[in-house]
Design a protein around this motif. Structure first.
Motif, PDB file in Angstrom:
ATOM      1  N   ASN A   1       0.837  -1.199   0.000  1.00  0.00           N
ATOM      2  CA  ASN A   1       0.000   0.000   0.000  1.00  0.00           C
ATOM      3  C   ASN A   1       0.875   1.252   0.000  1.00  0.00           C
ATOM      4  O   ASN A   1       1.908   1.298   0.674  1.00  0.00           O
ATOM      5  CB  ASN A   1      -0.892   0.028   1.243  1.00  0.00           C
ATOM      6  CG  ASN A   1      -1.793  -1.183   1.335  1.00  0.00           C
ATOM      7  OD1 ASN A   1      -2.419  -1.588   0.361  1.00  0.00           O
ATOM      8  ND2 ASN A   1      -1.864  -1.775   2.520  1.00  0.00           N
ATOM      9  N   PHE A   2       0.418   2.273  -0.725  1.00  0.00           N
ATOM     10  CA  PHE A   2       1.141   3.539  -0.783  1.00  0.00           C
ATOM     11  C   PHE A   2       0.168   4.701  -0.685  1.00  0.00           C
ATOM     12  O   PHE A   2      -0.927   4.650  -1.251  1.00  0.00           O
ATOM     13  CB  PHE A   2       1.925   3.659  -2.098  1.00  0.00           C
ATOM     14  CG  PHE A   2       3.047   2.667  -2.222  1.00  0.00           C
ATOM     15  CD1 PHE A   2       4.318   2.985  -1.763  1.00  0.00           C
ATOM     16  CD2 PHE A   2       2.831   1.415  -2.775  1.00  0.00           C
ATOM     17  CE1 PHE A   2       5.353   2.070  -1.858  1.00  0.00           C
ATOM     18  CE2 PHE A   2       3.861   0.491  -2.875  1.00  0.00           C
ATOM     19  CZ  PHE A   2       5.125   0.822  -2.415  1.00  0.00           C
ATOM     20  N   VAL A   3       0.603   5.749   0.037  1.00  0.00           N
ATOM     21  CA  VAL A   3      -0.166   6.990   0.103  1.00  0.00           C
ATOM     22  C   VAL A   3       0.786   8.137  -0.221  1.00  0.00           C
ATOM     23  O   VAL A   3       1.754   8.377   0.505  1.00  0.00           O
ATOM     24  CB  VAL A   3      -0.805   7.206   1.487  1.00  0.00           C
ATOM     25  CG1 VAL A   3      -1.676   8.464   1.464  1.00  0.00           C
ATOM     26  CG2 VAL A   3      -1.633   5.993   1.901  1.00  0.00           C
ATOM     27  N   PHE A   4       0.519   8.818  -1.327  1.00  0.00           N
ATOM     28  CA  PHE A   4       1.324   9.958  -1.765  1.00  0.00           C
ATOM     29  C   PHE A   4       0.547  11.231  -1.454  1.00  0.00           C
ATOM     30  O   PHE A   4      -0.589  11.392  -1.911  1.00  0.00           O
ATOM     31  CB  PHE A   4       1.615   9.874  -3.263  1.00  0.00           C
ATOM     32  CG  PHE A   4       2.163   8.546  -3.718  1.00  0.00           C
ATOM     33  CD1 PHE A   4       3.114   7.871  -2.972  1.00  0.00           C
ATOM     34  CD2 PHE A   4       1.723   7.971  -4.908  1.00  0.00           C
ATOM     35  CE1 PHE A   4       3.622   6.640  -3.396  1.00  0.00           C
ATOM     36  CE2 PHE A   4       2.222   6.753  -5.343  1.00  0.00           C
ATOM     37  CZ  PHE A   4       3.175   6.081  -4.585  1.00  0.00           C
ATOM     38  N   ILE A   5       1.156  12.141  -0.698  1.00  0.00           N
ATOM     39  CA  ILE A   5       0.441  13.320  -0.212  1.00  0.00           C
ATOM     40  C   ILE A   5       1.167  14.588  -0.650  1.00  0.00           C
ATOM     41  O   ILE A   5       2.330  14.807  -0.303  1.00  0.00           O
ATOM     42  CB  ILE A   5       0.318  13.285   1.324  1.00  0.00           C
ATOM     43  CG1 ILE A   5      -0.395  11.998   1.762  1.00  0.00           C
ATOM     44  CG2 ILE A   5      -0.431  14.510   1.842  1.00  0.00           C
ATOM     45  CD1 ILE A   5      -0.281  11.701   3.234  1.00  0.00           C
ATOM     46  N   GLY A   6       0.484  15.415  -1.441  1.00  0.00           N
ATOM     47  CA  GLY A   6       1.064  16.676  -1.892  1.00  0.00           C
ATOM     48  C   GLY A   6       2.372  16.483  -2.626  1.00  0.00           C
ATOM     49  O   GLY A   6       3.342  17.192  -2.362  1.00  0.00           O
ATOM     50  N   SER A   7       2.386  15.540  -3.579  1.00  0.00           N
ATOM     51  CA  SER A   7       3.665  15.196  -4.214  1.00  0.00           C
ATOM     52  C   SER A   7       3.505  14.809  -5.682  1.00  0.00           C
ATOM     53  O   SER A   7       4.063  13.809  -6.130  1.00  0.00           O
ATOM     54  CB  SER A   7       4.346  14.056  -3.445  1.00  0.00           C
ATOM     55  OG  SER A   7       3.488  12.936  -3.326  1.00  0.00           O
ATOM     56  N   PHE A   8       2.747  15.610  -6.412  1.00  0.00           N
ATOM     57  CA  PHE A   8       2.681  15.369  -7.856  1.00  0.00           C
ATOM     58  C   PHE A   8       2.368  16.669  -8.583  1.00  0.00           C
ATOM     59  O   PHE A   8       1.483  17.427  -8.187  1.00  0.00           O
ATOM     60  CB  PHE A   8       1.619  14.326  -8.216  1.00  0.00           C
ATOM     61  CG  PHE A   8       1.621  13.983  -9.687  1.00  0.00           C
ATOM     62  CD1 PHE A   8       2.571  13.119 -10.205  1.00  0.00           C
ATOM     63  CD2 PHE A   8       0.713  14.568 -10.553  1.00  0.00           C
ATOM     64  CE1 PHE A   8       2.603  12.831 -11.564  1.00  0.00           C
ATOM     65  CE2 PHE A   8       0.735  14.288 -11.908  1.00  0.00           C
ATOM     66  CZ  PHE A   8       1.686  13.411 -12.412  1.00  0.00           C
ATOM     67  N   ARG A   9       3.130  16.903  -9.660  1.00  0.00           N
ATOM     68  CA  ARG A   9       2.877  18.004 -10.585  1.00  0.00           C
ATOM     69  C   ARG A   9       2.896  17.457 -12.007  1.00  0.00           C
ATOM     70  O   ARG A   9       3.531  16.436 -12.278  1.00  0.00           O
ATOM     71  CB  ARG A   9       3.932  19.108 -10.431  1.00  0.00           C
ATOM     72  CG  ARG A   9       3.850  19.845  -9.113  1.00  0.00           C
ATOM     73  CD  ARG A   9       4.784  21.033  -9.061  1.00  0.00           C
ATOM     74  NE  ARG A   9       6.183  20.624  -8.991  1.00  0.00           N
ATOM     75  CZ  ARG A   9       7.190  21.470  -8.804  1.00  0.00           C
ATOM     76  NH1 ARG A   9       6.951  22.769  -8.680  1.00  0.00           N
ATOM     77  NH2 ARG A   9       8.428  21.036  -8.747  1.00  0.00           N
ATOM     78  N   VAL A  10       2.235  18.140 -12.907  1.00  0.00           N
ATOM     79  CA  VAL A  10       2.167  17.684 -14.295  1.00  0.00           C
ATOM     80  C   VAL A  10       3.563  17.532 -14.885  1.00  0.00           C
ATOM     81  O   VAL A  10       3.841  16.587 -15.636  1.00  0.00           O
ATOM     82  CB  VAL A  10       1.326  18.666 -15.141  1.00  0.00           C
ATOM     83  CG1 VAL A  10       1.381  18.281 -16.619  1.00  0.00           C
ATOM     84  CG2 VAL A  10      -0.122  18.686 -14.655  1.00  0.00           C
ATOM     85  N   SER A  11       4.475  18.428 -14.527  1.00  0.00           N
ATOM     86  CA  SER A  11       5.838  18.387 -15.062  1.00  0.00           C
ATOM     87  C   SER A  11       6.601  17.134 -14.634  1.00  0.00           C
ATOM     88  O   SER A  11       7.621  16.784 -15.238  1.00  0.00           O
ATOM     89  CB  SER A  11       6.614  19.632 -14.626  1.00  0.00           C
ATOM     90  OG  SER A  11       6.685  19.711 -13.211  1.00  0.00           O
ATOM     91  N   ASP A  12       6.111  16.435 -13.604  1.00  0.00           N
ATOM     92  CA  ASP A  12       6.783  15.210 -13.158  1.00  0.00           C
ATOM     93  C   ASP A  12       6.792  14.141 -14.246  1.00  0.00           C
ATOM     94  O   ASP A  12       7.694  13.300 -14.284  1.00  0.00           O
ATOM     95  CB  ASP A  12       6.088  14.636 -11.918  1.00  0.00           C
ATOM     96  CG  ASP A  12       6.231  15.523 -10.695  1.00  0.00           C
ATOM     97  OD1 ASP A  12       7.077  16.435 -10.716  1.00  0.00           O
ATOM     98  OD2 ASP A  12       5.482  15.298  -9.721  1.00  0.00           O
ATOM     99  N   MET A  13       5.795  14.154 -15.109  1.00  0.00           N
ATOM    100  CA  MET A  13       5.723  13.142 -16.159  1.00  0.00           C
ATOM    101  C   MET A  13       6.942  13.204 -17.065  1.00  0.00           C
ATOM    102  O   MET A  13       7.398  12.181 -17.585  1.00  0.00           O
ATOM    103  CB  MET A  13       4.438  13.314 -16.974  1.00  0.00           C
ATOM    104  CG  MET A  13       3.162  13.066 -16.186  1.00  0.00           C
ATOM    105  SD  MET A  13       3.077  11.404 -15.478  1.00  0.00           S
ATOM    106  CE  MET A  13       3.126  10.393 -16.957  1.00  0.00           C
ATOM    107  N   GLU A  14       7.494  14.396 -17.237  1.00  0.00           N
ATOM    108  CA  GLU A  14       8.696  14.560 -18.056  1.00  0.00           C
ATOM    109  C   GLU A  14       9.959  14.555 -17.209  1.00  0.00           C
ATOM    110  O   GLU A  14      10.948  13.900 -17.560  1.00  0.00           O
ATOM    111  CB  GLU A  14       8.613  15.872 -18.841  1.00  0.00           C
ATOM    112  CG  GLU A  14       9.828  16.141 -19.716  1.00  0.00           C
ATOM    113  CD  GLU A  14       9.696  17.428 -20.511  1.00  0.00           C
ATOM    114  OE1 GLU A  14      10.692  17.841 -21.134  1.00  0.00           O
ATOM    115  OE2 GLU A  14       8.601  18.025 -20.504  1.00  0.00           O
ATOM    116  N   ASN A  15       9.919  15.252 -16.070  1.00  0.00           N
ATOM    117  CA  ASN A  15      11.127  15.408 -15.253  1.00  0.00           C
ATOM    118  C   ASN A  15      11.466  14.170 -14.431  1.00  0.00           C
ATOM    119  O   ASN A  15      12.634  13.951 -14.083  1.00  0.00           O
ATOM    120  CB  ASN A  15      10.961  16.610 -14.321  1.00  0.00           C
ATOM    121  CG  ASN A  15      10.815  17.916 -15.073  1.00  0.00           C
ATOM    122  OD1 ASN A  15      11.277  18.043 -16.204  1.00  0.00           O
ATOM    123  ND2 ASN A  15      10.158  18.889 -14.456  1.00  0.00           N
TER     124      ASN A  15
END
Length: 213
Positions: free
Chosen positions: A126-140
């Protein structure tokens, strides 16, 4: 107040004390970047004190064995994720079922958790990601590949507050359960500094295997 929580000590006691038949559940909690660079009682100029110990205590009160530490400054995200992977592998090798292990990360800790998901590559964790994603992450951060039961929590007024559905779609590991929760506290990125029930309650439910949020 200088406090250092030693993950090695907590982990060693856990890994040797539990066997295949136990019902104990584990949470790895990975905090934000601010605490890497400041002491526990220091105040963020906008968000105030990061309630690290209070958050850990909430997980403990809910019956979880919590594995965590205050990280050193500027740790490498990928290297630290590999360290956590080693600890998870040891728990699994000791007989702990993967469904009883949850990795929770806020902000930078959430990025570490995403790499743990990638490196461990176990669809039953199980994983919980909190306040840790931006659209630019897909490239960076194109090498992140979600794997496991994934809960993504973000805040509408936070610059990191966007859906990670695109990442989920492009990940090729099995994702048994995927859920997103958008909060609207008006606190910006500061929402994850506090032990708010708005994100703690769904996190605890997820760690207990309740995926119908």
């Amino acid at each position: 107040m200088k406090i250092s929580l030693l993950i090695a000590l907590i982990f060693c006691s856990a890994s040797f004390a539990y066997g295949k038949d136990n019902e104990d559940k584990f949470i790895f909690f990975l905090h934000n970047r601010f605490l890497e660079e400041h002491e526990l009682d220091e105040l963020h100029p906008e968000f105030g004190r990061s309630a690290f110990l209070e958050i850990i205590n909430e997980f403990k009160k809910s019956g979880f064995n919590v594995i965590s530490e205050k990280r050193n400054k500027n740790v490498n995200i990928r290297a630290y994720a590999l360290r956590v992977k080693t600890q998870i592998d040891s728990l699994l090798n000791s007989g702990i079922e993967p469904r009883k292990i949850t990795v929770v990360g806020t902000s930078k800790g959430g990025y570490i958790a995403q790499y743990v998901s990638t490196f461990v590559n176990n669809p039953k964790l199980n994983f919980v990601f909190i306040g840790s994603f931006r659209v630019s992450d897909m490239e960076n951060l194109a090498d992140i590949n979600y794997c496991g039961n994934i809960l993504n929590i973000y805040e509408r007024t936070d610059s990191f507050g966007v859906s990670a559905l695109e990442r989920q779609k492009k990940s090729d590991c099995k994702i048994g359960h995927f859920k997103e929760i958008e909060l609207n506290t008006g606190m910006g990125h500061g929402f994850l500094f506090k032990p708010l029930s708005a994100w703690l309650k769904p996190t605890i439910k997820w760690a207990n295997g309740n995926y119908n949020l």
